[in-house]
Design an enzyme around this catalytic site. Structure first.
Site, short mmCIF file in Angstrom:
data_model
loop_
_atom_site.label_atom_id
_atom_site.label_comp_id
_atom_site.label_asym_id
_atom_site.label_seq_id
_atom_site.Cartn_x
_atom_site.Cartn_y
_atom_site.Cartn_z
N SER A 1 0.83 -1.20 0.00
CA SER A 1 0.00 0.00 0.00
C SER A 1 0.87 1.25 0.00
O SER A 1 1.57 1.54 -0.96
CB SER A 1 -0.96 -0.05 1.19
OG SER A 1 -1.84 1.04 1.18
N HIS B 1 -8.43 1.25 -0.19
CA HIS B 1 -8.36 0.32 -1.32
C HIS B 1 -9.73 -0.24 -1.70
O HIS B 1 -9.87 -1.40 -2.07
CB HIS B 1 -7.36 -0.81 -1.03
CG HIS B 1 -5.99 -0.29 -0.73
ND1 HIS B 1 -5.20 0.31 -1.69
CD2 HIS B 1 -5.28 -0.25 0.43
CE1 HIS B 1 -4.06 0.70 -1.12
NE2 HIS B 1 -4.09 0.38 0.15
#
Length: 254
Positions: A88, A195
């Site tokens: 991430s 996300h």
């Protein structure tokens, strides 16, 4: 033998991180000293006097400053990556390690990213949960049965997938997953549905922001979260991959 640099994502922050390294290594200091932010990333990271280090807009630049500082120390000692990747947020540190952009740019970029992700989360009672012991296909089916308010967001490793979205939908999907054979459903302490499609506004803000950034050709391959691999001919450019990354599942298992 190949060397890979792997960078942590949000959640690995801790008060005091980097203070000893900042004092010991001049190369480590650059990422902290050059970044132009609306707060002092050194004070936040080393002292956290206002208790803000766990807030997304502050967490992200603090972690990336630490990562870039550590990379600079390794680089100064002749230790360079053959591959770079990060989970991430860690993808930005990996791109800096590959010299796609500077440490200063990386820290400022993720400060903007964190702010926009925090803004996108406002007004949403959100949640994320790690589901253990289900396949991607089976868990995706569970999420779709619950509806569009929950989806897969982190494909971490075989048997561990994170789902995220609206709190009630995540709770319902977790319950259904357990009924469908999952071994565990573990709620996670997060500040937004990262996300997932709820981050669309953050993605659009990043797309505009990236127009003012110069992205260089990397000095080593970077494995991208959105692709689950390095870029190939015909794939989107790095800016578009980062736009997609913030609102689509992280494919770390791949």
């Amino acid at each position: 033998m190949k060397t890979a640099f792997l960078y942590a994502g949000q959640g690995s922050q801790v008060k005091g991180m980097g203070k000893d390294l900042y004092e010991a290594f001049p190369a480590f200091r650059k990422a902290y000293d050059e970044a132009e932010l609306d707060f002092d990333v050194k004070t936040l990271s080393f002292e956290d006097p206002e208790g803000k280090i766990n807030e997304t807009r502050y967490t992200q630049p603090a972690l990336v400053a630490f990562a870039c500082g550590m990379t600079a120390v390794l680089r100064e000692n002749g230790i360079l990556p053959d591959y770079a990747l990060g989970l991430s947020l860690g993808e930005y540190s990996a791109l800096e390690a590959a010299s796609v952009f500077s440490a200063k740019t990386a820290v400022e970029m993720v400060a903007f990213r964190g702010k926009k992700m925090e803004e996108a989360s406002k007004g949403i009672e959100s949640s994320m949960a790690a589901i253990l012991g289900m396949s991607e296909e089976a868990l995706d089916k569970v999420c779709k049965e619950v509806g569009g308010a929950v989806s897969l967001c982190n494909l971490n490793c075989p048997g561990q997938i994170v789902i995220g979205g609206e709190k009630k939908a995540v709770e319902e999907a977790s319950k259904l997953a357990l009924e469908s054979g999952a071994k565990k459903a573990i709620p996670l302490k997060v500040s937004g549905p990262f996300h997932t499609s709820f981050m669309k506004s953050a993605g659009e803000a990043l797309r505009e922001y990236f127009k003012g950034i110069s992205f260089q050709e990397g000095t080593c391959p970077v494995l991208h979260n959105f692709l689950g691999r390095e870029r190939q001919e015909g794939d989107p450019g790095v800016p578009e991959l980062l736009v997609e990354q913030v609102q689509k599942p992280v494919r770390m298992e791949e």
